[in-house]
Design an enzyme around this catalytic site. Sequence first.
Site, short mmCIF file in Angstrom:
data_model
loop_
_atom_site.label_atom_id
_atom_site.label_comp_id
_atom_site.label_asym_id
_atom_site.label_seq_id
_atom_site.Cartn_x
_atom_site.Cartn_y
_atom_site.Cartn_z
N GLY A 43 -44.53 -16.23 -67.94
CA GLY A 43 -43.34 -16.13 -68.76
C GLY A 43 -43.34 -15.05 -69.81
O GLY A 43 -42.30 -14.47 -70.12
N ASP A 99 -43.95 -16.55 -74.42
CA ASP A 99 -42.49 -16.52 -74.30
C ASP A 99 -41.88 -17.60 -75.19
O ASP A 99 -40.93 -17.36 -75.91
CB ASP A 99 -42.04 -16.67 -72.85
CG ASP A 99 -42.64 -17.88 -72.14
OD1 ASP A 99 -43.52 -18.56 -72.70
OD2 ASP A 99 -42.23 -18.14 -70.99
N ASP A 102 -43.61 -24.63 -77.24
CA ASP A 102 -42.86 -25.88 -77.20
C ASP A 102 -43.78 -27.01 -77.69
O ASP A 102 -43.92 -27.22 -78.88
CB ASP A 102 -42.36 -26.12 -75.77
CG ASP A 102 -41.38 -27.26 -75.65
OD1 ASP A 102 -41.18 -28.00 -76.62
OD2 ASP A 102 -40.83 -27.44 -74.55
N ASP A 158 -38.41 -19.75 -66.99
CA ASP A 158 -37.96 -20.09 -65.65
C ASP A 158 -37.67 -21.56 -65.46
O ASP A 158 -38.02 -22.41 -66.29
CB ASP A 158 -39.03 -19.69 -64.63
CG ASP A 158 -40.21 -20.65 -64.63
OD1 ASP A 158 -40.54 -21.16 -63.55
OD2 ASP A 158 -40.82 -20.88 -65.69
#
Length: 180
Positions: A43, A99, A102, A158
Amino acid sequence: MNNDIEKVLYSAEDIQKTIGKLADQLSEEYKDKDPLILCVLTGAVLFTVDLIEKMDIMAQMDFIDVSTYFGGTATTGQLKLIHDMTADVKGRNVLITEDIVDSGRTLQYLVNLLKERGAKSVKTVSLLNKPEGREFDVNVEYYGYKVPNEFLVGYGLDYKGYYRNLPYVGILKPSVYSED
Protein backbone atom coordinates in the site's frame (compact mmCIF):
# COMPACT_ATOMS: atom_id res chain seq x y z
CA MET A 1 -13.91 1.52 -10.25
CA ASN A 2 -14.94 5.15 -9.84
CA ASN A 3 -18.58 4.07 -9.60
CA ASP A 4 -17.71 2.08 -6.47
CA ILE A 5 -16.62 5.20 -4.60
CA GLU A 6 -19.14 6.79 -2.26
CA LYS A 7 -17.12 9.97 -1.75
CA VAL A 8 -13.67 11.28 -2.69
CA LEU A 9 -11.90 12.52 0.45
CA TYR A 10 -8.59 13.71 -1.02
CA SER A 11 -7.97 14.51 -4.68
CA ALA A 12 -4.72 13.70 -6.46
CA GLU A 13 -3.81 17.39 -6.27
CA ASP A 14 -4.54 17.55 -2.52
CA ILE A 15 -2.43 14.46 -1.92
CA GLN A 16 0.56 15.84 -3.84
CA LYS A 17 0.43 19.16 -1.95
CA THR A 18 0.30 17.33 1.37
CA ILE A 19 3.19 15.07 0.38
CA GLY A 20 5.20 18.14 -0.58
CA LYS A 21 4.70 19.60 2.89
CA LEU A 22 5.67 16.31 4.54
CA ALA A 23 8.76 16.05 2.31
CA ASP A 24 9.89 19.53 3.31
CA GLN A 25 9.40 18.73 7.00
CA LEU A 26 11.22 15.40 6.74
CA SER A 27 14.07 16.88 4.68
CA GLU A 28 14.71 19.29 7.52
CA GLU A 29 14.35 16.60 10.21
CA TYR A 30 16.67 14.12 8.45
CA LYS A 31 19.20 16.55 7.01
CA ASP A 32 22.66 14.98 7.42
CA LYS A 33 21.17 11.88 9.16
CA ASP A 34 21.37 9.43 6.21
CA PRO A 35 18.03 7.73 6.99
CA LEU A 36 16.83 4.38 5.77
CA ILE A 37 13.35 4.86 4.39
CA LEU A 38 11.45 1.64 4.93
CA CYS A 39 8.40 1.29 2.70
CA VAL A 40 5.66 -1.02 3.98
CA LEU A 41 4.44 -2.99 0.97
CA THR A 42 2.21 -2.91 -0.93
CA GLY A 43 0.00 0.00 0.00
CA ALA A 44 2.70 2.56 0.78
CA VAL A 45 4.58 2.25 -2.53
CA LEU A 46 2.87 5.18 -4.29
CA PHE A 47 3.17 7.41 -1.24
CA THR A 48 6.81 6.47 -0.65
CA VAL A 49 7.86 7.09 -4.24
CA ASP A 50 6.14 10.49 -4.35
CA LEU A 51 7.55 11.40 -0.92
CA ILE A 52 11.20 10.53 -1.57
CA GLU A 53 11.07 12.21 -4.97
CA LYS A 54 10.26 15.48 -3.17
CA MET A 55 12.77 15.04 -0.33
CA ASP A 56 16.08 16.89 -0.66
CA ILE A 57 18.34 14.59 1.37
CA MET A 58 20.65 11.62 1.00
CA ALA A 59 18.69 8.51 1.94
CA GLN A 60 18.45 4.83 1.20
CA MET A 61 15.25 2.90 0.67
CA ASP A 62 14.19 -0.65 1.44
CA PHE A 63 10.95 -2.60 1.55
CA ILE A 64 9.15 -4.83 4.03
CA ASP A 65 5.83 -6.60 3.62
CA VAL A 66 3.71 -7.38 6.67
CA SER A 67 0.03 -8.14 6.45
CA THR A 68 -2.91 -8.48 8.81
CA TYR A 69 -5.69 -8.06 6.23
CA PHE A 70 -5.24 -10.81 3.62
CA GLY A 71 -7.73 -9.20 1.22
CA GLY A 72 -10.66 -8.41 3.48
CA THR A 73 -12.10 -5.26 5.01
CA ALA A 74 -10.87 -5.79 8.56
CA THR A 75 -7.68 -6.99 10.15
CA THR A 76 -7.54 -10.70 10.92
CA GLY A 77 -5.57 -10.05 14.08
CA GLN A 78 -2.84 -12.34 12.75
CA LEU A 79 0.36 -10.75 11.55
CA LYS A 80 2.56 -12.31 8.91
CA LEU A 81 5.99 -11.14 7.72
CA ILE A 82 5.75 -11.78 3.99
CA HIS A 83 8.97 -10.09 2.81
CA ASP A 84 11.79 -8.94 5.07
CA MET A 85 14.00 -5.94 4.38
CA THR A 86 17.54 -6.50 3.12
CA ALA A 87 19.27 -3.51 4.75
CA ASP A 88 21.07 -3.67 8.07
CA VAL A 89 19.39 -1.17 10.41
CA LYS A 90 21.94 -1.33 13.22
CA GLY A 91 22.85 2.24 14.20
CA ARG A 92 20.59 3.72 11.49
CA ASN A 93 17.84 6.31 11.63
CA VAL A 94 14.83 4.51 10.14
CA LEU A 95 11.75 6.21 8.75
CA ILE A 96 8.83 3.84 8.19
CA THR A 97 6.49 4.91 5.39
CA GLU A 98 2.89 3.73 5.63
CA ASP A 99 -0.22 4.34 3.55
CA ILE A 100 -2.51 4.24 6.61
CA VAL A 101 -2.12 3.52 10.31
CA ASP A 102 -5.33 1.99 11.59
CA SER A 103 -5.21 -0.58 14.42
CA GLY A 104 -1.48 0.02 14.92
CA ARG A 105 -0.71 -3.72 15.02
CA THR A 106 1.63 -3.66 12.02
CA LEU A 107 3.37 -0.49 13.12
CA GLN A 108 3.93 -1.79 16.66
CA TYR A 109 5.42 -4.97 15.23
CA LEU A 110 7.73 -3.04 12.89
CA VAL A 111 8.93 -0.57 15.52
CA ASN A 112 9.74 -3.43 17.92
CA LEU A 113 11.48 -5.39 15.15
CA LEU A 114 13.64 -2.43 14.13
CA LYS A 115 14.57 -1.63 17.72
CA GLU A 116 15.50 -5.29 18.33
CA ARG A 117 17.72 -5.11 15.25
CA GLY A 118 19.54 -2.08 16.70
CA ALA A 119 18.06 0.91 14.86
CA LYS A 120 19.31 4.21 16.27
CA SER A 121 15.88 5.80 15.86
CA VAL A 122 12.54 4.72 14.42
CA LYS A 123 9.86 7.16 13.30
CA THR A 124 6.81 6.85 11.09
CA VAL A 125 5.31 8.92 8.31
CA SER A 126 1.90 7.90 7.02
CA LEU A 127 -0.29 9.53 4.44
CA LEU A 128 -3.35 8.62 6.50
CA ASN A 129 -3.85 8.29 10.24
CA LYS A 130 -7.03 6.64 11.57
CA PRO A 131 -6.84 7.02 15.37
CA GLU A 132 -10.45 5.81 15.84
CA GLY A 133 -9.34 2.36 14.72
CA ARG A 134 -6.36 2.22 17.08
CA GLU A 135 -5.98 -0.90 19.19
CA PHE A 136 -2.25 -0.55 19.90
CA ASP A 137 -0.42 2.38 21.42
CA VAL A 138 1.75 3.58 18.54
CA ASN A 139 3.13 6.98 17.64
CA VAL A 140 2.70 8.36 14.12
CA GLU A 141 5.13 11.26 14.19
CA TYR A 142 4.23 12.59 10.73
CA TYR A 143 1.02 12.17 8.76
CA GLY A 144 -0.87 13.87 6.01
CA TYR A 145 -4.49 13.45 7.05
CA LYS A 146 -6.47 12.30 10.07
CA VAL A 147 -9.21 10.18 8.50
CA PRO A 148 -12.66 8.98 9.56
CA ASN A 149 -13.36 5.40 10.53
CA GLU A 150 -14.49 4.43 7.01
CA PHE A 151 -13.26 1.83 4.53
CA LEU A 152 -10.88 3.81 2.32
CA VAL A 153 -9.38 2.89 -1.05
CA GLY A 154 -7.22 4.55 -3.66
CA TYR A 155 -3.68 5.86 -3.89
CA GLY A 156 -2.27 2.55 -2.66
CA LEU A 157 -5.16 1.48 -0.43
CA ASP A 158 -7.01 -1.57 -1.67
CA TYR A 159 -9.92 -3.89 -1.33
CA LYS A 160 -8.98 -7.45 -2.35
CA GLY A 161 -6.00 -6.04 -4.28
CA TYR A 162 -8.09 -3.61 -6.36
CA TYR A 163 -8.50 0.19 -6.33
CA ARG A 164 -4.83 0.88 -5.46
CA ASN A 165 -4.39 2.66 -8.78
CA LEU A 166 -7.04 5.31 -8.15
CA PRO A 167 -5.24 8.69 -8.06
CA TYR A 168 -7.31 9.85 -5.07
CA VAL A 169 -8.43 8.49 -1.69
CA GLY A 170 -12.12 7.77 -1.33
CA ILE A 171 -14.68 5.93 0.74
CA LEU A 172 -15.66 2.59 -0.79
CA LYS A 173 -19.41 2.06 -1.05
CA PRO A 174 -20.52 -0.50 1.59
CA SER A 175 -22.48 -2.36 -1.10
CA VAL A 176 -19.16 -3.35 -2.69
CA TYR A 177 -17.88 -5.19 0.38
CA SER A 178 -21.06 -5.97 2.33
CA GLU A 179 -21.07 -9.57 1.05
CA ASP A 180 -17.83 -10.32 2.98
